[in-house]
Write a protein that holds these residues in place. Structure first.
Motif, short mmCIF file in Angstrom:
data_model
loop_
_atom_site.label_atom_id
_atom_site.label_comp_id
_atom_site.label_asym_id
_atom_site.label_seq_id
_atom_site.Cartn_x
_atom_site.Cartn_y
_atom_site.Cartn_z
N ASN A 1 7.40 60.00 -7.60
CA ASN A 1 7.43 58.56 -8.24
C ASN A 1 7.75 58.67 -9.64
N GLN A 2 7.17 59.47 -10.58
CA GLN A 2 7.40 59.62 -11.99
C GLN A 2 8.89 59.82 -12.20
N PHE A 3 9.59 60.65 -11.49
CA PHE A 3 10.98 60.93 -11.86
C PHE A 3 11.80 59.61 -11.34
N PHE A 4 11.38 59.04 -10.29
CA PHE A 4 12.04 57.56 -9.79
C PHE A 4 11.92 56.41 -10.88
N THR A 5 10.84 56.58 -11.66
CA THR A 5 10.80 55.69 -12.80
C THR A 5 10.94 56.19 -14.03
N ARG A 6 11.73 57.18 -14.25
CA ARG A 6 11.69 57.98 -15.39
C ARG A 6 12.33 57.05 -16.67
N ALA A 7 11.87 57.36 -17.69
CA ALA A 7 12.22 56.65 -19.11
C ALA A 7 13.70 57.30 -19.37
N LEU A 8 14.68 56.43 -19.89
CA LEU A 8 15.92 56.70 -20.29
C LEU A 8 15.83 56.85 -21.97
N LYS A 9 16.70 57.82 -22.51
CA LYS A 9 16.95 57.89 -23.99
C LYS A 9 17.29 56.72 -24.61
N PRO A 10 16.55 55.99 -25.56
CA PRO A 10 16.89 54.67 -26.28
C PRO A 10 18.49 54.59 -26.45
N GLU A 11 19.01 55.42 -26.92
CA GLU A 11 20.43 55.51 -27.41
C GLU A 11 21.36 55.29 -26.41
N VAL A 12 20.96 55.73 -25.13
CA VAL A 12 22.12 55.52 -23.90
C VAL A 12 22.28 54.31 -23.40
N ARG A 13 21.31 53.09 -23.60
CA ARG A 13 21.43 51.74 -23.22
C ARG A 13 21.16 50.84 -24.49
N PRO A 14 22.40 50.90 -25.62
CA PRO A 14 21.96 50.14 -26.60
C PRO A 14 21.80 48.61 -26.35
N LEU A 15 21.08 47.95 -26.89
CA LEU A 15 20.92 46.60 -26.74
C LEU A 15 21.70 45.46 -27.73
N ALA A 16 22.22 44.31 -27.15
CA ALA A 16 23.15 43.43 -27.68
C ALA A 16 21.85 42.29 -28.29
N LEU A 17 21.50 42.62 -29.72
CA LEU A 17 20.21 41.85 -29.88
C LEU A 17 20.62 40.34 -30.51
N ALA A 18 21.93 39.88 -30.40
CA ALA A 18 22.09 38.57 -31.26
C ALA A 18 21.34 37.60 -30.45
N GLU A 19 20.88 36.60 -31.32
CA GLU A 19 20.01 35.38 -30.96
C GLU A 19 20.20 34.81 -29.68
N LYS A 20 21.47 34.65 -29.36
CA LYS A 20 21.59 33.60 -28.02
C LYS A 20 22.08 34.60 -26.77
N ASN A 21 21.94 35.94 -27.25
CA ASN A 21 22.39 36.86 -26.09
C ASN A 21 21.34 37.07 -25.12
N ILE A 22 21.90 37.22 -23.71
CA ILE A 22 20.88 37.45 -22.33
C ILE A 22 21.15 38.86 -21.96
N ILE A 23 20.37 39.44 -22.10
CA ILE A 23 20.43 41.07 -21.99
C ILE A 23 20.33 41.33 -20.23
N CYS A 24 21.04 42.31 -19.77
CA CYS A 24 20.76 42.52 -18.35
C CYS A 24 19.47 43.26 -18.15
N PRO A 25 18.60 42.82 -17.22
CA PRO A 25 17.19 43.19 -17.63
C PRO A 25 17.12 45.02 -16.61
N VAL A 26 17.89 45.13 -16.13
CA VAL A 26 17.86 46.39 -15.03
C VAL A 26 19.34 47.27 -15.22
N ASP A 27 19.01 48.54 -14.75
CA ASP A 27 20.08 49.40 -15.02
C ASP A 27 20.86 49.51 -13.59
N GLY A 28 21.35 48.08 -13.15
CA GLY A 28 21.97 47.95 -11.73
C GLY A 28 23.12 47.30 -11.79
N ALA A 29 23.52 46.75 -10.62
CA ALA A 29 24.82 45.96 -10.51
C ALA A 29 24.59 44.43 -10.06
#
Length: 217
Positions: A69-97
């Motif tokens: 379970n720890q592996f299944f919910t493993r943390a990712l390195k911050p730099e591999v999923r950079p966030l688009a932090l502009a004020e009106k952006n909606i970010i995809c909340p999961v690493d899915g499709a």
């Protein structure tokens, strides 16, 4: 497996009589097992089968995880999923499709071609559902190989959390196309937020073998 194939229809059909919660409780115990040989074997087989890139994880060594379970919910390195932090952006909340993304047609959410369900059925509350009439929705699918943590797509204030009991059908595309109103049938946790864009319902849907949802507000 093509969603409209005979195999997909049979796969969905055989799930109806299965003891979803009993099987999920067994899986919960197995995925929390701390026996080194067992969890290492399971993790390595899983990585190989689903072709998981461990270089994206904070902990790259599979043997360092205490449980599956720890592996299944493993943390990712911050730099591999950079966030688009502009004020009106909606970010995809999961690493899915994204499987569906469009407007709510009055009170109906599209599940798959020719199938839909009501907002009221999903939320289990007619008053809450009124807030989302003719709003927008997105359905996101997490496959077994994906990073299993969920994040906020926008800033918001949590107002309410509701647990809705239900079945635990698989949520893969084959089942989604062949089990009517699947997301309104499965067990789920509904998190209602106030956001700068208006009210938002974040609906976390469980599935067979992946039925544990932990919030960390």
């Amino acid at each position: 497996m093509q969603p409209d194939s005979l195999a997909a229809k049979l796969f969905a059909l055989i799930q109806y009589p299965l003891p979803h919660h009993f099987l999920s409780r067994i899986m919960l115990r197995l995925t929390r097992c701390r026996l080194a040989w067992f969890k290492n074997f399971a993790i390595k087989k899983f990585i190989k089968h689903f072709k998981i890139d461990m270089s994206l994880a904070v902990e790259e060594n599979p043997e360092e995880y205490e449980t599956f379970n720890q592996f299944f919910t493993r943390a990712l390195k911050p730099e591999v999923r950079p966030l688009a932090l502009a004020e009106k952006n909606i970010i995809c909340p999961v690493d899915g499709a994204i499987s569906q993304m469009t407007k709510i047609n009055h009170n109906t959410i599209i599940q798959a071609k020719g199938q839909g369900y009501s907002v009221e059925a999903l939320l289990g509350d007619s008053e809450m559902a009124k807030q989302f009439k003719n709003g927008n929705f997105t359905t996101l699918y997490l496959s077994p190989r994906d990073y299993h943590r969920i994040h906020m797509p926008v800033d918001g204030t949590l107002k309410k959390v509701i647990h809705v009991p239900g079945r635990l059908f698989s949520v893969n595309p084959a089942t989604v196309h062949n089990v009517p109103a699947l997301f309104a049938r499965n067990e789920r946790v509904i998190c209602l937020f106030d956001t700068p864009l208006g009210p938002m319902a974040f609906v976390l849907v469980g599935a067979i073998f992946v039925a544990s949802i932990e919030t960390v507000w």
